[in-house]
Design a protein around this motif. Structure first.
Motif, PDB file in Angstrom:
ATOM      1  N   GLU A 172       0.630  -1.443  -0.096  1.00 45.23           N
ATOM      2  CA  GLU A 172       0.009   0.215  -0.142  1.00 45.23           C
ATOM      3  C   GLU A 172       0.925   1.194  -0.081  1.00 45.23           C
ATOM      4  OE1 GLU A 172      -2.484  -0.482   3.349  1.00 45.23           O
ATOM      5  OE2 GLU A 172      -3.967  -1.809   2.548  1.00 45.23           O
ATOM      6  N   ALA A 173       1.906   0.996   0.480  1.00 42.05           N
ATOM      7  CA  ALA A 173       3.033   2.331   0.595  1.00 42.05           C
ATOM      8  C   ALA A 173       3.670   2.616  -0.681  1.00 42.05           C
ATOM      9  CB  ALA A 173       3.928   2.205   1.909  1.00 42.05           C
ATOM     10  N   SER A 174       3.827   1.622  -1.305  1.00 36.16           N
ATOM     11  CA  SER A 174       4.598   1.889  -2.517  1.00 36.16           C
ATOM     12  C   SER A 174       4.011   1.535  -3.999  1.00 36.16           C
ATOM     13  CB  SER A 174       5.822   1.123  -2.703  1.00 36.16           C
ATOM     14  OG  SER A 174       5.726  -0.322  -2.464  1.00 36.16           O
ATOM     15  N   LYS A 175       2.820   0.732  -3.858  1.00 36.28           N
ATOM     16  CA  LYS A 175       2.076   0.268  -5.143  1.00 36.28           C
ATOM     17  C   LYS A 175       2.995  -0.909  -5.759  1.00 36.28           C
ATOM     18  CE  LYS A 175      -1.183   3.311  -4.341  1.00 36.28           C
ATOM     19  NZ  LYS A 175      -1.553   3.082  -3.011  1.00 36.28           N
ATOM     20  N   VAL A 176       4.048  -1.274  -5.254  1.00 35.07           N
ATOM     21  CA  VAL A 176       4.842  -2.372  -6.076  1.00 35.07           C
ATOM     22  C   VAL A 176       4.980  -3.582  -4.845  1.00 35.07           C
ATOM     23  CG1 VAL A 176       7.301  -2.969  -6.616  1.00 35.07           C
ATOM     24  CG2 VAL A 176       6.358  -0.542  -7.224  1.00 35.07           C
ATOM     25  N   GLU A 177       4.796  -4.696  -5.523  1.00 26.66           N
ATOM     26  CA  GLU A 177       4.794  -5.910  -4.666  1.00 26.66           C
ATOM     27  C   GLU A 177       6.175  -6.121  -3.918  1.00 26.66           C
ATOM     28  OE1 GLU A 177       2.697  -9.290  -3.018  1.00 26.66           O
ATOM     29  OE2 GLU A 177       1.949  -7.549  -4.757  1.00 26.66           O
ATOM     30  N   PRO A 178       6.194  -6.317  -2.693  1.00 31.44           N
ATOM     31  CA  PRO A 178       7.461  -6.410  -2.078  1.00 31.44           C
ATOM     32  C   PRO A 178       7.829  -7.986  -2.088  1.00 31.44           C
ATOM     33  CG  PRO A 178       5.693  -6.517  -0.448  1.00 31.44           C
ATOM     34  CD  PRO A 178       5.157  -6.136  -1.798  1.00 31.44           C
ATOM     35  N   THR A 179       9.152  -8.371  -2.131  1.00 31.94           N
ATOM     36  CA  THR A 179       9.654  -9.544  -2.173  1.00 31.94           C
ATOM     37  C   THR A 179       9.879 -10.111  -0.641  1.00 31.94           C
ATOM     38  OG1 THR A 179      12.092  -8.795  -2.352  1.00 31.94           O
ATOM     39  CG2 THR A 179      10.900  -9.374  -4.367  1.00 31.94           C
ATOM     40  N   ILE A 180       9.477 -11.308  -0.542  1.00 31.64           N
ATOM     41  CA  ILE A 180       9.557 -12.045   0.754  1.00 31.64           C
ATOM     42  C   ILE A 180      10.114 -13.101   0.772  1.00 31.64           C
ATOM     43  CG2 ILE A 180       7.913 -12.906   2.684  1.00 31.64           C
ATOM     44  CD1 ILE A 180       5.848 -11.053   1.656  1.00 31.64           C
ATOM     45  N   ASN A 181      11.002 -13.269   1.715  1.00 31.33           N
ATOM     46  CA  ASN A 181      11.826 -14.391   1.675  1.00 31.33           C
ATOM     47  C   ASN A 181      11.845 -15.086   3.254  1.00 31.33           C
ATOM     48  OD1 ASN A 181      13.552 -16.458   1.391  1.00 31.33           O
ATOM     49  ND2 ASN A 181      15.589 -15.255   0.994  1.00 31.33           N
ATOM     50  N   LYS A 182      10.926 -16.296   3.211  1.00 29.66           N
ATOM     51  CA  LYS A 182      10.837 -16.770   4.469  1.00 29.66           C
ATOM     52  C   LYS A 182      11.735 -17.840   4.744  1.00 29.66           C
ATOM     53  CE  LYS A 182       5.945 -16.444   3.446  1.00 29.66           C
ATOM     54  NZ  LYS A 182       4.858 -17.208   3.058  1.00 29.66           N
ATOM     55  N   TRP A 183      12.880 -17.467   5.915  1.00 32.02           N
ATOM     56  CA  TRP A 183      13.841 -18.317   6.358  1.00 32.02           C
ATOM     57  C   TRP A 183      13.513 -19.606   7.164  1.00 32.02           C
ATOM     58  CZ3 TRP A 183      18.036 -14.354   7.760  1.00 32.02           C
ATOM     59  CH2 TRP A 183      18.538 -13.456   6.557  1.00 32.02           C
ATOM     60  N   GLY A 184      12.345 -19.230   7.776  1.00 28.12           N
ATOM     61  CA  GLY A 184      11.796 -20.490   8.590  1.00 28.12           C
ATOM     62  C   GLY A 184      12.638 -20.364  10.141  1.00 28.12           C
ATOM     63  N   ASN A 185      12.332 -21.418  10.929  1.00 28.60           N
ATOM     64  CA  ASN A 185      12.851 -21.490  12.244  1.00 28.60           C
ATOM     65  C   ASN A 185      14.397 -21.623  12.263  1.00 28.60           C
ATOM     66  OD1 ASN A 185      10.238 -21.459  13.431  1.00 28.60           O
ATOM     67  ND2 ASN A 185      10.224 -23.551  13.301  1.00 28.60           N
ATOM     68  N   ARG A 186      14.917 -20.698  12.930  1.00 27.21           N
ATOM     69  CA  ARG A 186      16.483 -20.551  13.456  1.00 27.21           C
ATOM     70  C   ARG A 186      16.533 -20.373  14.961  1.00 27.21           C
ATOM     71  NH1 ARG A 186      19.545 -19.410   8.446  1.00 27.21           N
ATOM     72  NH2 ARG A 186      18.218 -19.853   6.687  1.00 27.21           N
ATOM     73  N   ARG A 187      17.791 -20.860  15.210  1.00 31.86           N
ATOM     74  CA  ARG A 187      18.165 -20.825  16.714  1.00 31.86           C
ATOM     75  C   ARG A 187      18.814 -19.336  16.767  1.00 31.86           C
ATOM     76  NH1 ARG A 187      17.772 -24.338  20.413  1.00 31.86           N
ATOM     77  NH2 ARG A 187      19.421 -23.645  21.635  1.00 31.86           N
ATOM     78  N   PHE A 188      18.686 -18.640  18.051  1.00 32.49           N
ATOM     79  CA  PHE A 188      19.119 -17.379  18.375  1.00 32.49           C
ATOM     80  C   PHE A 188      20.665 -17.702  18.768  1.00 32.49           C
ATOM     81  CE2 PHE A 188      14.718 -15.910  19.933  1.00 32.49           C
ATOM     82  CZ  PHE A 188      14.376 -15.919  18.448  1.00 32.49           C
ATOM     83  N   ALA A 189      21.440 -16.649  18.713  1.00 34.46           N
ATOM     84  CA  ALA A 189      22.756 -16.860  19.283  1.00 34.46           C
ATOM     85  C   ALA A 189      22.709 -16.721  20.788  1.00 34.46           C
ATOM     86  CB  ALA A 189      23.630 -15.652  18.710  1.00 34.46           C
ATOM     87  N   TYR A 190      21.802 -16.145  21.503  1.00 32.61           N
ATOM     88  CA  TYR A 190      21.489 -15.930  22.957  1.00 32.61           C
ATOM     89  C   TYR A 190      19.832 -15.964  23.029  1.00 32.61           C
ATOM     90  CZ  TYR A 190      21.074 -11.393  21.607  1.00 32.61           C
ATOM     91  OH  TYR A 190      20.614  -9.795  20.817  1.00 32.61           O
ATOM     92  N   PRO A 191      19.537 -16.484  24.250  1.00 33.75           N
ATOM     93  CA  PRO A 191      18.166 -16.467  24.577  1.00 33.75           C
ATOM     94  C   PRO A 191      17.568 -14.954  24.514  1.00 33.75           C
ATOM     95  CG  PRO A 191      19.264 -17.687  26.107  1.00 33.75           C
ATOM     96  CD  PRO A 191      20.379 -17.145  25.288  1.00 33.75           C
ATOM     97  N   ILE A 192      16.423 -14.910  23.876  1.00 39.47           N
ATOM     98  CA  ILE A 192      15.590 -13.632  23.865  1.00 39.47           C
ATOM     99  C   ILE A 192      14.281 -13.784  24.615  1.00 39.47           C
ATOM    100  CG2 ILE A 192      14.526 -11.767  22.228  1.00 39.47           C
ATOM    101  CD1 ILE A 192      16.596 -12.412  20.307  1.00 39.47           C
ATOM    102  N   ASP A 193      13.936 -13.241  25.633  1.00 37.72           N
ATOM    103  CA  ASP A 193      12.703 -13.577  26.385  1.00 37.72           C
ATOM    104  C   ASP A 193      12.728 -14.944  26.560  1.00 37.72           C
ATOM    105  OD1 ASP A 193      12.008 -10.744  26.260  1.00 37.72           O
ATOM    106  OD2 ASP A 193      11.027 -11.209  24.416  1.00 37.72           O
ATOM    107  N   TYR A 194      13.837 -15.622  27.160  1.00 37.54           N
ATOM    108  CA  TYR A 194      13.564 -17.029  27.623  1.00 37.54           C
ATOM    109  C   TYR A 194      13.423 -17.880  26.382  1.00 37.54           C
ATOM    110  CZ  TYR A 194      13.873 -14.754  32.037  1.00 37.54           C
ATOM    111  OH  TYR A 194      14.178 -13.927  33.202  1.00 37.54           O
ATOM    112  N   LYS A 195      13.492 -17.386  25.128  1.00 41.18           N
ATOM    113  CA  LYS A 195      13.057 -18.175  23.965  1.00 41.18           C
ATOM    114  C   LYS A 195      14.414 -18.518  23.281  1.00 41.18           C
ATOM    115  CE  LYS A 195       8.618 -18.038  24.254  1.00 41.18           C
ATOM    116  NZ  LYS A 195       7.957 -18.591  25.122  1.00 41.18           N
ATOM    117  N   ASN A 196      14.715 -19.685  22.712  1.00 38.89           N
ATOM    118  CA  ASN A 196      15.797 -19.950  22.129  1.00 38.89           C
ATOM    119  C   ASN A 196      15.774 -20.064  20.288  1.00 38.89           C
ATOM    120  OD1 ASN A 196      17.404 -20.521  24.117  1.00 38.89           O
ATOM    121  ND2 ASN A 196      16.377 -22.309  24.816  1.00 38.89           N
ATOM    122  N   ASP A 197      14.599 -19.928  19.996  1.00 36.72           N
ATOM    123  CA  ASP A 197      14.518 -19.676  18.405  1.00 36.72           C
ATOM    124  C   ASP A 197      13.262 -18.931  17.995  1.00 36.72           C
ATOM    125  OD1 ASP A 197      12.696 -21.612  19.750  1.00 36.72           O
ATOM    126  OD2 ASP A 197      12.836 -23.025  18.030  1.00 36.72           O
ATOM    127  N   GLY A 198      13.070 -18.688  16.558  1.00 32.28           N
ATOM    128  CA  GLY A 198      12.337 -17.830  16.093  1.00 32.28           C
ATOM    129  C   GLY A 198      12.084 -18.065  14.646  1.00 32.28           C
TER     130      GLY A 198
END
Length: 93
Positions: free
Chosen positions: A32-58
């Motif tokens: 909506e901001a640009s009228k051009v379709e954005p390109t989306i690359n879904k990387w999937g689940n990956r482990r964090f280098a360090y815990p964030i909010d007591y979570k280890n992956d995202g």
């Protein structure tokens, strides 16, 4: 129009439909901001280098889009108030 890329991490506790809805929500905002379709690359689940909010992956998503200079601030605001987003980073190319 400037080129931007945003990398954001979604919590892994969500089901697949909610993840897709979030990805579609931010893609729609960028379209909506640009009228051009954005390109989306879904990387999937990956482990964090360090815990964030007591979570280890995202669920990582990389999105490239074009917009005016004021839109990335609105996108960051939307991501900041969304509880399912763990981290995000918007970079001008």
């Amino acid at each position: 129009m400037n080129k931007y890329e945003v990398l954001y991490i979604i919590k892994t506790g969500l089901d697949e439909a909610k993840k897709e809805a979030l990805v579609e929500r931010f893609a729609t905002l960028a379209k909506e901001a640009s009228k051009v379709e954005p390109t989306i690359n879904k990387w999937g689940n990956r482990r964090f280098a360090y815990p964030i909010d007591y979570k280890n992956d995202g669920y990582y998503v990389l999105m490239n889009f074009e917009s005016e200079p004021d839109f990335p601030r609105e996108l960051e605001r939307q991501m900041r108030i969304t509880d399912e987003i763990v981290r995000f980073m918007v970079v001008r190319k």
